[in-house]
Design a protein around this motif. Structure first.
Motif, PDB file in Angstrom:
ATOM      1  N   ASN A 261      27.804  39.793  38.140  1.00  0.00           N
ATOM      2  CA  ASN A 261      28.839  39.411  39.086  1.00  0.00           C
ATOM      3  C   ASN A 261      29.066  37.930  38.901  1.00  0.00           C
ATOM      4  O   ASN A 261      29.039  37.237  39.979  1.00  0.00           O
ATOM      5  N   ASP A 280      27.046  42.553  33.537  1.00  0.00           N
ATOM      6  CA  ASP A 280      27.550  43.360  34.361  1.00  0.00           C
ATOM      7  C   ASP A 280      28.328  42.534  35.256  1.00  0.00           C
ATOM      8  O   ASP A 280      27.860  41.846  36.218  1.00  0.00           O
ATOM      9  N   GLY A 281      29.699  42.908  35.149  1.00  0.00           N
ATOM     10  CA  GLY A 281      30.637  42.282  36.375  1.00  0.00           C
ATOM     11  C   GLY A 281      30.851  40.725  35.822  1.00  0.00           C
ATOM     12  O   GLY A 281      31.214  39.978  36.566  1.00  0.00           O
ATOM     13  N   ALA A 300      29.132  46.092  31.455  1.00  0.00           N
ATOM     14  CA  ALA A 300      29.837  46.978  32.347  1.00  0.00           C
ATOM     15  C   ALA A 300      30.871  45.971  33.178  1.00  0.00           C
ATOM     16  O   ALA A 300      30.522  44.877  33.580  1.00  0.00           O
ATOM     17  N   SER A 301      32.145  46.490  33.062  1.00  0.00           N
ATOM     18  CA  SER A 301      33.080  45.884  33.710  1.00  0.00           C
ATOM     19  C   SER A 301      33.206  44.431  33.216  1.00  0.00           C
ATOM     20  O   SER A 301      33.637  43.558  34.470  1.00  0.00           O
ATOM     21  N   SER A 303      35.284  41.142  31.842  1.00  0.00           N
ATOM     22  CA  SER A 303      36.892  40.805  31.671  1.00  0.00           C
ATOM     23  C   SER A 303      37.015  39.473  30.999  1.00  0.00           C
ATOM     24  O   SER A 303      36.106  38.773  31.665  1.00  0.00           O
ATOM     25  N   THR A 319      31.359  48.980  29.135  1.00  0.00           N
ATOM     26  CA  THR A 319      32.584  48.848  29.394  1.00  0.00           C
ATOM     27  C   THR A 319      33.275  47.809  29.756  1.00  0.00           C
ATOM     28  O   THR A 319      32.705  46.713  30.010  1.00  0.00           O
ATOM     29  N   LYS A 321      36.941  45.874  31.321  1.00  0.00           N
ATOM     30  CA  LYS A 321      37.645  46.370  32.412  1.00  0.00           C
ATOM     31  C   LYS A 321      38.998  46.119  32.122  1.00  0.00           C
ATOM     32  O   LYS A 321      39.364  45.245  31.112  1.00  0.00           O
ATOM     33  N   VAL A 364      37.332  50.638  31.797  1.00  0.00           N
ATOM     34  CA  VAL A 364      37.435  51.177  32.992  1.00  0.00           C
ATOM     35  C   VAL A 364      38.292  50.258  33.760  1.00  0.00           C
ATOM     36  O   VAL A 364      38.555  49.051  33.397  1.00  0.00           O
TER      37      VAL A 364
END
Lengths: 365, 103
Positions: A261, A280-281, A300-301, A303, A319, A321, A364
């Motif tokens: 995050n 992640d994030g 994960a997610s 961008s 993944t 985003k 995602v």
């Protein structure tokens, strides 16, 4: 004076001490006299060999006092003096630099508008604090043996001039008293070190942060910095969680890096030369680069406008985003499956390269 | 000499003597005479401190119709001796350095 008279005088001199302690003293001195008599002295000579009861009492009291202090308060106050807390209004610090050797650095958000540095000075630690035009620098060095007083001396001076004999003697004096304290103290050896530098930043800090350690973990969480954040370690893990900054750089040459995050307005660059990267994030407005030469890259997610994921000996999986159509994709692996392919005409770029692992990247919302 | 250093030295010497064998007060005073010229009132708190720290154990033996306290070194005490030697290695390096400089 007879043995009994001496012991009575001793008892009188110790008035006020707990009875149990007095009994101990009397038994000890009684035995000393007895043993001297047994060795051939007359009772009188044996008693004469003892010190004056008043002298005995004052020494034992002083030692007892010292003992209580050493074991109790003095130890605590010594521990207190080894614990440091440095506090500066964050508004006056545009850059915070921490340069540490084998000591962990932990950055978190505090409730105040201050920058707070907390650390404990261990036996072999030398800390220097510099403040220069808005740049607050805390330097930590780990010293051993004979180098220790020299480094401590330099720390006190802030210079590295060669030492005169007098300075050397001063240094030895302080080294000796350090040693004396260690030896006299309960531990007798090296005290347990609480090896962490805790840094508290305001939740939103207008400046930037740079941390270097040579052999210890760095973690940062819950902070928004208006300027750049750069974390480097040569042999340990880096963790970033809930961090926002103008740009973020994290580099470890031999440890795992986790980014959770975390958002950079410009670039977010993470690299490790010998371990895995987990993001992640993680998001940024510019280049998002996750590079390792020997480990997995897990995402994960994530961008970014320009995402580059690279490893030379591991899989890249997870993944991204958004829609695949937002990206222009390029990917390559020389030894594994690849679900990503290449192509597209999106505005953003996604580049994934590994030389010895699978690529499994999906999108995602 | 700095009181703390002296204290550390005395403690280490007493432990060393006890490492050679259990001993009692007067014998410790005699054995350290040349090295430290320890008085009874200096030794007493040292023994108490070492006992409190678990570096030595105390037991009583009946001797000539009276009681005599004996002191025995413990593992904690033995570790203190080895720690002492390690600590003082760096002091000795400094000592050697100064001595070289003075020559």
């Amino acid at each position: 004076m007879t043995r009994e008279e001496y012991l009575q005088a001793l008892r009188a001199a110790f008035t006020g001490m707990p009875e149990e302690d007095i009994e101990g003293v009397l038994a000890y001195y009684g035995e000393m006299i007895d043993d001297r008599m047994e060795a051939g002295m007359t009772e009188e000579a044996a008693v004469r060999a003892m010190e004056d009861p008043a002298v005995v009492a004052s020494r034992v009291r002083a030692e007892n006092g010292g003992e209580e202090k050493t074991d109790g308060e003095a130890k605590k106050s010594e521990a207190d003096s080894r614990r440091k807390e440095i506090r500066r209004p964050a508004a006056q610090v545009t850059q915070l630099h921490i340069q540490a050797e084998n000591i962990r650095v932990q950055l978190t958000a505090g409730e105040s508008d201050d920058i707070v540095l907390r650390y404990t000075i261990g036996e072999n630690d030398v800390f220097r604090l510099h403040e220069d035009e808005g740049v607050l620098t805390l330097e930590h060095q780990c010293v051993h043996g004979a180098n220790s007083f020299r480094a401590k001396r330099e720390a006190a001076d802030g210079t590295k001039q060669s030492l005169s004999l007098n300075e050397l003697l001063d240094g030895i004096g302080s080294l000796l008293s350090d040693l004396g304290r260690t030896i006299a103290g309960n531990g007798f050896g090296i005290a347990a070190q609480q090896s962490v530098i805790e840094v508290e930043l305001p939740r939103t800090y207008h400046g930037g942060v740079r941390v270097n350690t040579s052999n210890a973990r760095i973690s940062m969480s819950g902070v928004t910095c208006k300027k750049a954040v750069a974390l480097y370690t040569s042999n340990a893990r880096i963790q970033l969680e809930d961090v926002t900054a103008a740009s973020i750089g994290a580099k470890s040459s031999n440890g795992r890096i986790e980014v959770l995050n975390t958002y950079a307005r410009e670039d977010l660059q993470v690299s490790s030369s010998n371990a895995r990267i987990h993001a992640d994030g993680a998001a940024c407005g510019g280049l998002l680069s996750l590079t390792t030469s020997n480990g997995r890259v897990e995402i994960a997610s994530i961008s970014g406008a320009d995402i580059r994921l690279r490893t030379s000996n591991g899989a890249v999986s997870g993944t991204v985003k958004g829609e695949k159509s937002e990206y222009t994709v390029a990917s390559a692996t020389s030894n594994g499956s690849n679900n990503l392919g290449a192509g597209g005409e999106g505005e953003k770029k996604l580049q994934v390269v590994t030389s010895n692992g699978a690529i499994n990247v999906t999108f995602v919302p | 000499m700095d009181a703390q250093i002296k204290r550390g030295l005395i403690e280490a010497c007493i432990l060393k003597l006890l490492q050679r064998g259990d001993s009692y007060g007067y014998q410790l005073v005699r054995e350290t005479e040349e090295l430290l010229s320890l008085s009874e009132s200096t030794l007493y708190p040292v023994l108490r401190r070492l006992e409190a720290a678990g570096a030595l154990a105390v037991y009583t033996v009946e001797h000539n119709g009276r009681l005599r306290k004996y002191y025995a070194i413990t593992d904690v005490g033995r570790r203190r001796i080895s720690d002492f030697l390690v600590e003082w290695e760096s002091v000795m390096r400094v000592y050697d350095f100064i001595r070289r400089d003075e020559a």
